[in-house]
Design a protein around this motif. Structure first.
Motif, PDB file in Angstrom:
ATOM      1  N   THR B  20      75.386 147.327 123.267  1.00 59.50           N
ATOM      2  CA  THR B  20      75.293 148.646 122.632  1.00 59.50           C
ATOM      3  C   THR B  20      74.807 149.711 123.628  1.00 59.50           C
ATOM      4  N   GLY B  21      75.392 149.652 124.819  1.00 57.36           N
ATOM      5  CA  GLY B  21      75.080 150.660 125.826  1.00 57.36           C
ATOM      6  C   GLY B  21      73.992 150.241 126.789  1.00 57.36           C
ATOM      7  N   GLY B  22      73.158 149.273 126.399  1.00 59.69           N
ATOM      8  CA  GLY B  22      71.995 148.927 127.217  1.00 59.69           C
ATOM      9  C   GLY B  22      71.989 147.493 127.677  1.00 59.69           C
ATOM     10  N   GLY B  23      70.770 146.988 127.915  1.00 56.11           N
ATOM     11  CA  GLY B  23      70.618 145.605 128.363  1.00 56.11           C
ATOM     12  C   GLY B  23      70.876 145.419 129.842  1.00 56.11           C
ATOM     13  N   GLY B  24      71.078 146.506 130.546  1.00 57.74           N
ATOM     14  CA  GLY B  24      71.292 146.392 131.985  1.00 57.74           C
ATOM     15  C   GLY B  24      72.769 146.238 132.320  1.00 57.74           C
ATOM     16  N   ASP B  25      73.121 146.683 133.506  1.00 65.21           N
ATOM     17  CA  ASP B  25      74.511 146.662 133.961  1.00 65.21           C
ATOM     18  C   ASP B  25      74.996 145.224 134.081  1.00 65.21           C
ATOM     19  N   VAL B  26      76.039 144.857 133.329  1.00 64.81           N
ATOM     20  CA  VAL B  26      76.523 143.466 133.358  1.00 64.81           C
ATOM     21  C   VAL B  26      77.053 143.053 134.726  1.00 64.81           C
ATOM     22  N   ARG B  27      77.409 144.038 135.566  1.00 64.75           N
ATOM     23  CA  ARG B  27      77.896 143.652 136.907  1.00 64.75           C
ATOM     24  C   ARG B  27      76.789 142.963 137.696  1.00 64.75           C
ATOM     25  N   THR B  28      75.550 143.391 137.481  1.00 59.91           N
ATOM     26  CA  THR B  28      74.422 142.754 138.163  1.00 59.91           C
ATOM     27  C   THR B  28      74.320 141.289 137.764  1.00 59.91           C
ATOM     28  N   GLY B  29      74.308 141.036 136.463  1.00 63.72           N
ATOM     29  CA  GLY B  29      74.201 139.668 135.980  1.00 63.72           C
ATOM     30  C   GLY B  29      75.402 138.826 136.390  1.00 63.72           C
ATOM     31  N   SER B  30      76.585 139.437 136.374  1.00 64.38           N
ATOM     32  CA  SER B  30      77.800 138.699 136.722  1.00 64.38           C
ATOM     33  C   SER B  30      77.774 138.253 138.178  1.00 64.38           C
ATOM     34  N   LEU B  31      77.389 139.167 139.030  1.00 61.44           N
ATOM     35  CA  LEU B  31      77.327 138.855 140.456  1.00 61.44           C
ATOM     36  C   LEU B  31      76.355 137.707 140.706  1.00 61.44           C
ATOM     37  N   ALA B  32      75.180 137.798 140.070  1.00 63.38           N
ATOM     38  CA  ALA B  32      74.176 136.746 140.234  1.00 63.38           C
ATOM     39  C   ALA B  32      74.704 135.420 139.695  1.00 63.38           C
ATOM     40  N   ALA B  33      75.409 135.474 138.533  1.00 65.76           N
ATOM     41  CA  ALA B  33      75.914 134.239 137.923  1.00 65.76           C
ATOM     42  C   ALA B  33      76.959 133.573 138.813  1.00 65.76           C
ATOM     43  N   VAL B  34      77.879 134.380 139.333  1.00 64.21           N
ATOM     44  CA  VAL B  34      78.943 133.822 140.183  1.00 64.21           C
ATOM     45  C   VAL B  34      78.335 133.198 141.438  1.00 64.21           C
ATOM     46  N   ARG B  35      77.417 133.913 142.064  1.00 58.66           N
ATOM     47  CA  ARG B  35      76.797 133.381 143.289  1.00 58.66           C
ATOM     48  C   ARG B  35      76.047 132.089 143.019  1.00 58.66           C
ATOM     49  N   ALA B  36      75.318 132.045 141.888  1.00 63.10           N
ATOM     50  CA  ALA B  36      74.522 130.848 141.600  1.00 63.10           C
ATOM     51  C   ALA B  36      75.416 129.665 141.248  1.00 63.10           C
ATOM     52  N   ILE B  37      76.507 129.918 140.495  1.00 61.36           N
ATOM     53  CA  ILE B  37      77.421 128.813 140.152  1.00 61.36           C
ATOM     54  C   ILE B  37      78.053 128.252 141.419  1.00 61.36           C
ATOM     55  N   ARG B  38      78.417 129.154 142.347  1.00 61.59           N
ATOM     56  CA  ARG B  38      78.999 128.666 143.617  1.00 61.59           C
ATOM     57  C   ARG B  38      77.991 127.820 144.390  1.00 61.59           C
ATOM     58  N   ALA B  39      76.749 128.209 144.352  1.00 57.47           N
ATOM     59  CA  ALA B  39      75.720 127.500 145.137  1.00 57.47           C
ATOM     60  C   ALA B  39      75.221 126.241 144.440  1.00 57.47           C
ATOM     61  N   TYR B  40      75.095 126.276 143.101  1.00 55.66           N
ATOM     62  CA  TYR B  40      74.412 125.178 142.402  1.00 55.66           C
ATOM     63  C   TYR B  40      75.291 124.458 141.393  1.00 55.66           C
ATOM     64  N   GLY B  41      76.510 124.948 141.155  1.00 57.66           N
ATOM     65  CA  GLY B  41      77.406 124.273 140.211  1.00 57.66           C
ATOM     66  C   GLY B  41      77.383 124.886 138.829  1.00 57.66           C
ATOM     67  N   GLU B  42      78.295 124.379 137.979  1.00 64.10           N
ATOM     68  CA  GLU B  42      78.441 124.953 136.642  1.00 64.10           C
ATOM     69  C   GLU B  42      77.227 124.639 135.779  1.00 64.10           C
ATOM     70  N   VAL B  43      77.094 125.389 134.688  1.00 68.74           N
ATOM     71  CA  VAL B  43      75.883 125.310 133.873  1.00 68.74           C
ATOM     72  C   VAL B  43      76.215 124.744 132.491  1.00 68.74           C
ATOM     73  N   PRO B  44      75.627 123.601 132.123  1.00 72.14           N
ATOM     74  CA  PRO B  44      75.871 123.063 130.775  1.00 72.14           C
ATOM     75  C   PRO B  44      75.350 124.031 129.707  1.00 72.14           C
ATOM     76  N   LEU B  45      76.164 124.203 128.661  1.00 73.94           N
ATOM     77  CA  LEU B  45      75.759 125.027 127.520  1.00 73.94           C
ATOM     78  C   LEU B  45      75.420 124.071 126.389  1.00 73.94           C
ATOM     79  N   VAL B  46      74.178 124.108 125.921  1.00 73.22           N
ATOM     80  CA  VAL B  46      73.762 123.139 124.895  1.00 73.22           C
ATOM     81  C   VAL B  46      73.402 123.857 123.597  1.00 73.22           C
ATOM     82  N   GLU B  47      73.554 123.114 122.510  1.00 78.39           N
ATOM     83  CA  GLU B  47      73.111 123.627 121.216  1.00 78.39           C
ATOM     84  C   GLU B  47      71.682 123.179 120.967  1.00 78.39           C
ATOM     85  N   LEU B  48      70.998 123.917 120.138  1.00 73.93           N
ATOM     86  CA  LEU B  48      69.602 123.584 119.830  1.00 73.93           C
ATOM     87  C   LEU B  48      69.499 122.162 119.295  1.00 73.93           C
ATOM     88  N   ALA B  49      70.479 121.755 118.465  1.00 78.36           N
ATOM     89  CA  ALA B  49      70.454 120.415 117.869  1.00 78.36           C
ATOM     90  C   ALA B  49      70.548 119.302 118.922  1.00 78.36           C
TER      91      ALA B  49
END
Lengths: 356, 356
Positions: B20-49
């Motif tokens: 909704t306009g905020g939460g910080g520029d997603v390009r920042t988070g995207s860049l960090a995510a891409v770099r970290a996945i390249r360095a450390y591998g993909e990230v498992p997405l888990v459910e609370l259960a």
């Protein structure tokens, strides 16, 4: 020995003198100390050599602008919350507490904090005087890493800071202090007694008591105080100008004293940031931080703290040498004139006044 | 499932819409995510259960003004320092991390933080959108005590806050954030998976991915997005006025859109504090917080974040219902219009637009 209620007036007078105008209103600390001694009993005063090497010493101080320091009366369980956090982080409770700053209210209030916690007070402090910033302590000058600050505010919040260095410690603690209403109780460093050796200034509680007692019943209180301190009297006269502003958690300003009697025509200005920092007469510096500069009532020789400076007061200004620790290169870098923004090379007060 | 590099663009688009306009520029988070996945591998997405009841979940977010959020690129070991502090305080490391705020950069960057720490990302968050203040999270609304905040800044300081309530949490965290250069990584609450049940908004990482994919290859991106969100389109037109100021760690202001085509002569104003809060047309509120209001590019349906608003842009405004948690009395007290200083009773966007 122990500190009981009858010691508090002398301790407060001595701490006010060592406060060089700052360190918070000693009446606040005195009131808290008397109340806590009545409720919890007298407080043992111990020397560092009395403690086992692994005993935890917690240096405590109130942080914030002295003009709002009286709020401290309203919140009283800050020491317990700091002690709880110490125990949570170190797995054992404090063995003793220490004044971080013997000058001003922070020299007296630790009696209350020790009484509440039921632990001894260490006969030492981190300054031998008062200073306005968190990193201006002997532990920092001695090279101990400034890696832990615990703050407890009046409403009950506890904040633990693990700073990368002393300057960040100051910056973050100050921000928390301002957000918490400009006053908080702070443990800056948590030390083992072993680590404290050589990193604290010993004997300063005793020294404050002796300074406070020097004027008791003296025919010439000002002379008695000057002799006890080894001080020089810079001027005796009347306060003719007081400029004082509270900004960002600090009191800044200047006080001007015009000479009286034999000293008529002279004019000394004392510049301050919570504490008195530099005394200037006719463009010449007569004393400068970290040496101590205190404005006292000419008749009683009682310290006049920054928040009590008033036009027309009859005052004298005393100046005397700081602890040798502050005259080392690291000491001067931390709390010398340049640390306060003055473009001055430090010259000891003995030399300045010998040639003045 | 796991999140890999190919998922990041869609995740970022979805998080920007939910921001909704905020939460910080997603390009920042995207860049960090891409770099970290390249360095450390993909990230498992888990459910609370999927997590044992005593597993530690650490909700993380960047705190600070979005316009300086790009600094986050320079400091990269904040997650490790927060995890170290969690382990020091709880005696065990985090089992998973969670986005505190799925909207904006804080929805994407946790992929990077999880990758660096080698732990899964929980498919949940604390808002289902973005909000500007620390206490505006589902855990607070669910009644979990806001008793622990851990902050790690770019230079390496770590600050732990034990606030008495959520409002003090916000006040102290904000002060630390401003002192630390207007940006820091923050763990707000540390939860066991058991405590997280009912206190977090589940499925929101998956939802952000679906929102991001809805416009991929669509002939009518705006229509596809509107359908996926269940949103109403408030206006389509041109940005004619943008008023934006950064003060005290927040961006405040308003954007005015004048209708185009069939909607010529209409004029909608969106008021914002980091996020878009209230949409007003002819003195009538058309949508209000905590419902979601997002300004999108009319052609591509990509979100236009607050910091990218520019005169003359061709945009549309979408509004849609928030998670039901925010419509409870405690939810509205925490993040309803009055929590932002508006003298408005909350009316759901469905009702406002049905009658508009």
């Amino acid at each position: 020995m122990s500190i009981d209620e009858s010691d508090i007036p002398a301790l407060a007078r001595g701490c006010a003198i060592l406060g060089t105008g700052g360190g918070g209103d000693v009446r606040t600390g005195s009131l808290a100390a008397v109340r806590a001694i009545r409720a919890y009993g007298e407080v043992p005063l111990v020397e560092l050599a009395d403690l086992p090497g692994d005993a935890l010493v917690v240096p405590l101080s109130g942080i914030g602008a002295p003009t709002v320091g009286h709020e401290m009366i309203h919140g009283e369980d800050e020491p317990e919350r700091v002690a709880e956090e110490v125990e949570r982080l170190f797995g054992r409770p404090p063995s003793a507490i220490m004044s971080s700053e013997i000058g001003g209210s922070n020299g007296v209030a630790p009696v209350a904090w020790a009484a509440r916690l039921g632990v001894p007070l260490l006969d030492a402090d981190g300054m031998g005087r008062a200073f306005p910033e968190v990193q201006m302590v002997s532990m920092y000058v001695a090279g101990l890493p400034a890696d832990l600050v615990i703050m407890s505010d009046i409403v009950g919040n506890v904040v633990t800071i693990r700073p990368i260095d002393g300057l960040w410690s100051e910056r973050l603690a100050r921000a928390v202090c301002v957000a918490a209403g400009s006053h908080a109780l702070m443990a800056d460093y948590v030390l083992t007694a072993g680590a404290a050796r050589g990193a604290v200034i010993e004997g300063t509680v005793t020294r404050a008591l002796e300074i406070g007692r020097a004027t008791e019943g003296a025919a010439d209180p000002l002379g008695a105080l000057r002799d006890r301190l080894g001080a020089v009297r810079l001027i005796t006269g009347k306060l003719t100008d007081v400029d004082r502003r509270t900004t960002g958690g600090f009191v800044r300003g200047a006080a001007t004293i015009e000479g009286a009697g034999d000293e008529r025509g002279r004019r000394l200005t004392v510049e301050l940031q919570n504490e008195n920092l530099v005394a200037v007469e006719d463009g010449a510096v007569r004393a400068m931080v970290p040496d101590l500069i205190t404005i006292v009532d000419t008749e009683t020789a009682a310290a006049v703290q920054t928040e009590s400076l008033r036009y027309g007061q009859r005052v004298s200004v005393l100046a005397w040498p700081c602890d040798p620790l502050w005259r080392t290169p690291k000491g001067l870098e931390t709390a010398g004139p340049r640390a306060f923004g003055y473009d001055l090379d430090y010259v000891p007060v003995e030399e300045l006044t010998a040639h003045g």
